[in-house]
Design a protein around this motif. Structure first.
Motif, PDB file in Angstrom:
ATOM      1  N   ILE A 142      88.986 108.340  25.815  1.00  0.00           N
ATOM      2  CA  ILE A 142      90.231 108.459  25.057  1.00  0.00           C
ATOM      3  C   ILE A 142      91.053 109.560  25.706  1.00  0.00           C
ATOM      4  CG2 ILE A 142      89.169 110.114  23.443  1.00  0.00           C
ATOM      5  CD1 ILE A 142      90.857 108.886  21.198  1.00  0.00           C
ATOM      6  N   ILE A 153      95.052 111.885  25.534  1.00  0.00           N
ATOM      7  CA  ILE A 153      96.191 112.263  24.706  1.00  0.00           C
ATOM      8  C   ILE A 153      97.218 112.986  25.549  1.00  0.00           C
ATOM      9  CG2 ILE A 153      95.383 114.564  23.993  1.00  0.00           C
ATOM     10  CD1 ILE A 153      96.232 113.796  21.095  1.00  0.00           C
ATOM     11  N   ARG A 154      98.454 112.913  25.114  1.00  0.00           N
ATOM     12  CA  ARG A 154      99.545 113.659  25.743  1.00  0.00           C
ATOM     13  C   ARG A 154     100.041 114.707  24.769  1.00  0.00           C
ATOM     14  NH1 ARG A 154     101.065 111.775  30.553  1.00  0.00           N
ATOM     15  NH2 ARG A 154     100.500 109.635  31.118  1.00  0.00           N
ATOM     16  N   VAL A 210     101.655 114.517  20.988  1.00  0.00           N
ATOM     17  CA  VAL A 210     100.910 113.992  19.846  1.00  0.00           C
ATOM     18  C   VAL A 210      99.828 114.997  19.466  1.00  0.00           C
ATOM     19  CG1 VAL A 210      99.423 112.114  19.064  1.00  0.00           C
ATOM     20  CG2 VAL A 210     101.333 111.630  20.582  1.00  0.00           C
ATOM     21  N   SER A 211      99.594 115.206  18.197  1.00  0.00           N
ATOM     22  CA  SER A 211      98.591 116.199  17.784  1.00  0.00           C
ATOM     23  C   SER A 211      97.219 115.582  17.544  1.00  0.00           C
ATOM     24  CB  SER A 211      99.054 116.920  16.528  1.00  0.00           C
ATOM     25  OG  SER A 211      99.195 115.993  15.464  1.00  0.00           O
ATOM     26  N   GLU A 212      97.186 114.281  17.372  1.00  0.00           N
ATOM     27  CA  GLU A 212      95.909 113.629  17.128  1.00  0.00           C
ATOM     28  C   GLU A 212      95.975 112.175  17.564  1.00  0.00           C
ATOM     29  OE1 GLU A 212      93.399 114.492  13.481  1.00  0.00           O
ATOM     30  OE2 GLU A 212      93.885 112.387  13.091  1.00  0.00           O
ATOM     31  N   LYS A 213      94.856 111.711  18.084  1.00  0.00           N
ATOM     32  CA  LYS A 213      94.765 110.306  18.470  1.00  0.00           C
ATOM     33  C   LYS A 213      93.365 109.823  18.134  1.00  0.00           C
ATOM     34  CE  LYS A 213      95.447 107.145  22.345  1.00  0.00           C
ATOM     35  NZ  LYS A 213      95.827 107.046  23.780  1.00  0.00           N
ATOM     36  N   LYS A 214      93.317 108.655  17.514  1.00  0.00           N
ATOM     37  CA  LYS A 214      92.025 108.135  17.083  1.00  0.00           C
ATOM     38  C   LYS A 214      91.814 106.746  17.659  1.00  0.00           C
ATOM     39  CE  LYS A 214      89.333 107.222  12.889  1.00  0.00           C
ATOM     40  NZ  LYS A 214      89.318 107.285  11.415  1.00  0.00           N
ATOM     41  N   GLU A 215      90.614 106.532  18.199  1.00  0.00           N
ATOM     42  CA  GLU A 215      90.240 105.210  18.675  1.00  0.00           C
ATOM     43  C   GLU A 215      88.804 104.955  18.240  1.00  0.00           C
ATOM     44  OE1 GLU A 215      93.087 104.949  22.687  1.00  0.00           O
ATOM     45  OE2 GLU A 215      90.913 104.802  22.892  1.00  0.00           O
ATOM     46  N   THR A 219      88.038 110.704  18.159  1.00  0.00           N
ATOM     47  CA  THR A 219      89.323 111.305  17.822  1.00  0.00           C
ATOM     48  C   THR A 219      89.548 112.511  18.708  1.00  0.00           C
ATOM     49  OG1 THR A 219      89.149 110.609  15.497  1.00  0.00           O
ATOM     50  CG2 THR A 219      90.699 112.398  16.004  1.00  0.00           C
ATOM     51  N   SER A 243      91.868 115.866  18.903  1.00  0.00           N
ATOM     52  CA  SER A 243      92.815 116.743  18.221  1.00  0.00           C
ATOM     53  C   SER A 243      93.410 117.667  19.269  1.00  0.00           C
ATOM     54  CB  SER A 243      92.097 117.568  17.149  1.00  0.00           C
ATOM     55  OG  SER A 243      91.580 116.728  16.147  1.00  0.00           O
TER      56      SER A 243
END
Lengths: 112, 115
Positions: free
Chosen positions: A48, A50-51, A54-59, A63, A65
């Motif tokens: 997973i 993130i950029r 975004v403060s959170e990404k879930k797959e 997750t 954070s």
């Protein structure tokens, strides 16, 4: 100079528990933060990413954070399973054709 | 996702010989290939960056004459470990970003053992 610091070095979690791995970075120009899972004798596989916008990404059970002001990001694995036992690496890079800078890795063991 | 095929997956060679490792991007054009080395229980360390049609850029401390990198086409990059010694035994991994995308796709890795 270690640009991405990862902790803990190793982690033991009970089956069904939450695994949490933390990373901190120094270079504010980084704008891509992936997590990789690696099994012995295999190449890393992207879990997973993130950029910073975004403060959170879930797959699924995974997750990320992200705390831009603290320059920290973490991986949470919910409902950890024995099959999740592997080494996890956080990384960071700039956009474009630039190499990833890896943390030192966390060896996760999920015990039944 | 995109696939980077790396082989051989493992090789054992005698000290003083050379070994070639190949990485192919199967469904995209890899203008850039990164080569990493990973010692047991350690992280991935960047060795060099290869760009198609030009000379590779090596990280500090990596001997360019020992680790020869060729990136002759948009789908193939090779790393040749020349005059291998036991201390070169390691796990070598290639990685290619997909055309400006930050996501990098990794090969399966090559376990080199020099005896």
């Amino acid at each position: 100079q270690q640009q991405v610091k990862q902790s803990p070095q190793s982690l033991i979690v009970q089956k069904g528990g939450i695994s949490i791995i933390n990373c901190a970075y120094e270079n504010t120009a980084f704008d891509y933060f992936p997590w990789y899972q690696q099994f012995p004798g295999k190449g890393p596989a992207l879990l997973i990413a993130i950029r910073p916008d975004v403060s959170e990404k879930k797959e699924g059970r995974f997750t990320i954070s992200f705390n831009k002001s603290a320059k920290q990001f973490s991986l949470h694995i919910m409902d950890s399973q024995p099959g999740d036992s592997a080494t996890y690496f956080c990384a960071a890079s700039y956009s474009g054709n630039t190499p990833l800078v890896f943390g030192k890795g966390t060896r996760l063991s999920v015990i039944a | 996702g995109a696939v980077v095929s790396q082989h051989p997956s493992r090789v054992i060679c005698k000290s003083g010989t050379s070994v070639k490792i190949e990485c192919r991007s199967l469904d995209f054009q890899a203008t850039t290939m990164f080569w990493y080395r990973q010692f047991p229980k350690q992280s991935l360390m960047l060795m060099a960056t290869s760009n198609e049609g030009s000379k590779a850029t090596y990280e500090q401390g990596v001997e360019k004459d020992k680790f020869l990198i060729n990136h002759a086409s948009l789908t193939l990059s090779t790393l040749t470990v020349t005059s291998a010694h036991p201390e070169d035994s390691s796990f070598y991994i290639c990685s290619a970003p997909d055309r400006g995308a930050a996501e990098a796709f990794f090969g399966q890795g090559t376990r080199l053992t020099v005896v």
